[in-house]
Design a protein around this motif. Sequence first.
Motif, PDB file in Angstrom:
ATOM      1  N   LEU A  27       0.823  -1.213   0.000  1.00 26.01           N
ATOM      2  CA  LEU A  27       0.000   0.000   0.000  1.00 26.01           C
ATOM      3  C   LEU A  27       0.857   1.262   0.000  1.00 26.01           C
ATOM      4  O   LEU A  27       0.351   2.355  -0.249  1.00 26.01           O
ATOM      5  N   VAL A  70      -4.024   4.010  -8.863  1.00 23.64           N
ATOM      6  CA  VAL A  70      -3.994   3.349  -7.549  1.00 23.64           C
ATOM      7  C   VAL A  70      -5.090   3.915  -6.651  1.00 23.64           C
ATOM      8  O   VAL A  70      -5.800   3.165  -5.947  1.00 23.64           O
ATOM      9  N   GLU A  71      -5.249   5.230  -6.655  1.00 26.32           N
ATOM     10  CA  GLU A  71      -6.299   5.862  -5.853  1.00 26.32           C
ATOM     11  C   GLU A  71      -7.669   5.334  -6.242  1.00 26.32           C
ATOM     12  O   GLU A  71      -8.538   5.075  -5.374  1.00 26.32           O
ATOM     13  N   CYS A  73      -8.365   2.433  -7.537  1.00 20.67           N
ATOM     14  CA  CYS A  73      -8.494   1.043  -7.054  1.00 20.67           C
ATOM     15  C   CYS A  73      -8.893   1.020  -5.570  1.00 20.67           C
ATOM     16  O   CYS A  73      -9.781   0.262  -5.153  1.00 20.67           O
ATOM     17  N   LEU A  74      -8.191   1.800  -4.808  1.00 23.34           N
ATOM     18  CA  LEU A  74      -8.457   1.810  -3.363  1.00 23.34           C
ATOM     19  C   LEU A  74      -9.823   2.395  -3.067  1.00 23.34           C
ATOM     20  O   LEU A  74     -10.501   1.983  -2.102  1.00 23.34           O
ATOM     21  N   PRO A  77     -12.593  -0.920  -4.376  1.00 22.48           N
ATOM     22  CA  PRO A  77     -11.844  -2.181  -4.248  1.00 22.48           C
ATOM     23  C   PRO A  77     -12.350  -3.316  -5.112  1.00 22.48           C
ATOM     24  O   PRO A  77     -11.590  -4.238  -5.436  1.00 22.48           O
ATOM     25  N   SER A 103      -5.841  -3.862  -9.651  1.00 18.88           N
ATOM     26  CA  SER A 103      -6.912  -4.318  -8.739  1.00 18.88           C
ATOM     27  C   SER A 103      -6.331  -4.466  -7.317  1.00 18.88           C
ATOM     28  O   SER A 103      -5.105  -4.569  -7.141  1.00 18.88           O
ATOM     29  N   VAL A 104      -7.196  -4.487  -6.324  1.00 15.00           N
ATOM     30  CA  VAL A 104      -6.753  -4.595  -4.923  1.00 15.00           C
ATOM     31  C   VAL A 104      -6.332  -6.045  -4.650  1.00 15.00           C
ATOM     32  O   VAL A 104      -7.022  -6.992  -5.028  1.00 15.00           O
ATOM     33  N   ARG A 106      -5.588  -8.931  -1.854  1.00 15.43           N
ATOM     34  CA  ARG A 106      -5.979  -9.243  -0.474  1.00 15.43           C
ATOM     35  C   ARG A 106      -5.217 -10.462   0.030  1.00 15.43           C
ATOM     36  O   ARG A 106      -4.856 -11.333  -0.733  1.00 15.43           O
ATOM     37  N   PRO A 112      -7.170  -6.044   2.326  1.00 21.47           N
ATOM     38  CA  PRO A 112      -6.333  -5.425   1.285  1.00 21.47           C
ATOM     39  C   PRO A 112      -4.921  -5.148   1.815  1.00 21.47           C
ATOM     40  O   PRO A 112      -4.754  -4.502   2.854  1.00 21.47           O
ATOM     41  N   ILE A 115      -1.565  -3.645  -4.246  1.00 23.21           N
ATOM     42  CA  ILE A 115      -2.187  -3.477  -5.574  1.00 23.21           C
ATOM     43  C   ILE A 115      -1.579  -4.506  -6.507  1.00 23.21           C
ATOM     44  O   ILE A 115      -0.349  -4.594  -6.656  1.00 23.21           O
TER      45      ILE A 115
END
Length: 571
Positions: A27, A70-71, A73-74, A77, A103-104, A106, A112, A115
């Motif tokens: 992250l 990235v923003e 995606c977060l 999610p 994509s996130v 996990r 999460p 990425i």
Amino acid sequence: MSEDDIAALLPHCLKSSETYSLIITDLEGNYIFVNEVFRKRFSFITENFIGKPAFIAIYPEDHAVCAKAVEQCLANPEKIVKVDLRKPDTSQTDFYWTSWEFSVFRNKENVPVGILCLGYDITETERASRQAKAFAQKVDTIIEEITDGFYQLDNQWRFTRINKVAEKILGIPREKLLGKCLWDLFPDTPDYNYPTQFRKAMQDGISTTFEDYRPDLDKWFSAIVYPSTEGLTVFFRDITQEKKNIRQLEQQEFMLRAIYNSTTEASTFIDTELTIRYNNHVAQQVTQEVFGKAAQAGDYSLDYVLPEYREEFKNFYHRVLQGESIVLERTDGPKWWRFSLLPVYDEQRHVIGIAHNVQDVTERKERECNLAESRQQLQKTIEAIPHPLLIVDENITIQYVNSEFEKVFGYEADEVLDRAIDFLIPERFRSGHNQLHRRYMEEGGKSIRMGRFLAALTKDGREIVIDASLNSFTSNNRRYAIVILQDVTEQKQHQDTIIQQNKILQDIAWQQSHDLRRPVANILGLCDLLNNYPNQTEADKRLYVNYLNVAAQELDKIIHKIVDATNSLEN
């Protein structure tokens, strides 16, 4: 999470893919996993990506694009974010184009932790796309800049593309043409060629070229139509001025041919292979007369040159093809011909042939021969004049002298030609002579005698006495004077002698009439005294005799003077 823990959560097909790059960042944006495809591709950046910032493998100008993906995606999610990113190249000045799905990622607890980025190389596709766009822009620019009108029609006869030249010629803006059917805007009648030609090109799939006239514009157009599966592409241009130029050229050609055939010269155009391409009627008549057959287009030009001159003319032709102009005269026996061989140039100043012109100059040659004979006779006549002769122009400059002048004055002709005549006149007389000569020329130059016993200078500086006469004539609007000079130095000397002798004779006559009279009278008187008076004394007689002696002596002296004067006449 360790790299092994992460690998355990990933499908084998992604980890082992030979096409797709697979990376996972935490992250904070640091690498926590990369597959072998990615590692090999970007190994020039680092040998080990784990723990390093993801931005080291992203083109600097795309960092912001990556961060935004990235923003997204977060923030979402459950969604996949697509983004195209540029990756550094080994050249350091270029880059790869890559397409990615973010994509996130996990862990086992579904929390999460980073990425996941799955990407592949789209460099060739992107470059091809950009080249296609650039090419399309160039095509659009070219189409807009060409001087021809251009438009495209689809299979339904609708306008799909048009340039500004076509707008101007058709008189309709493109926004009113695009999408509209050709036949709704322009007449579909037999009065024009384009309906038939367009349908023929569409049906047969064959390109066609044609011309059409628009009476409403009083203009001619030339069109080229290219069929394709999408429809027709049409290029057309205004050829009205060309049509007018063609008509003018046709008229000019007609006039030139008329002039060409009306000239008295035999004119022939010969190409660089020495083949006749055109000749006029006179050329055909001349060749018929000389060679027994008329020269025709396509014949070899040297076949119409007399054998004795053929090699010479072959050389002349090659010289003319190098840009030289040649004029010469030759005879075939009874006749004389004047040849002018001139290079013919195209618009780029390249020699494309020879203008071969021939003129019968027999009469002129005969006149020249007669004139030369007349000149020779005149020259002989002038040279036969036993006195110096000069011809001077209105500026008193010598233009000609005969051989007698050379003998009398001692100059060669080359020494005096184009010189003012002043050098033949003693300095003390020059000013007056120049004034007299100019007045003579201004007043018409009648035949006159300049006078007897004029002074002149020879080359060796001697002064001689001349008798001069002038007569003028006009040639080529210029006035000249013929000056004949007679050397009368001896005559002047004889004349001076006679004058001196006459003076002496006058003196003798004076002595005879005056000086002799006194002693003779004295003697006669004394003789009279002795004879007529006998009663005189002896002393008187002796005195008278003495007087007679004195008078006789005086008479003797006078007689001696007369004899001496007479002797001087003989000398």
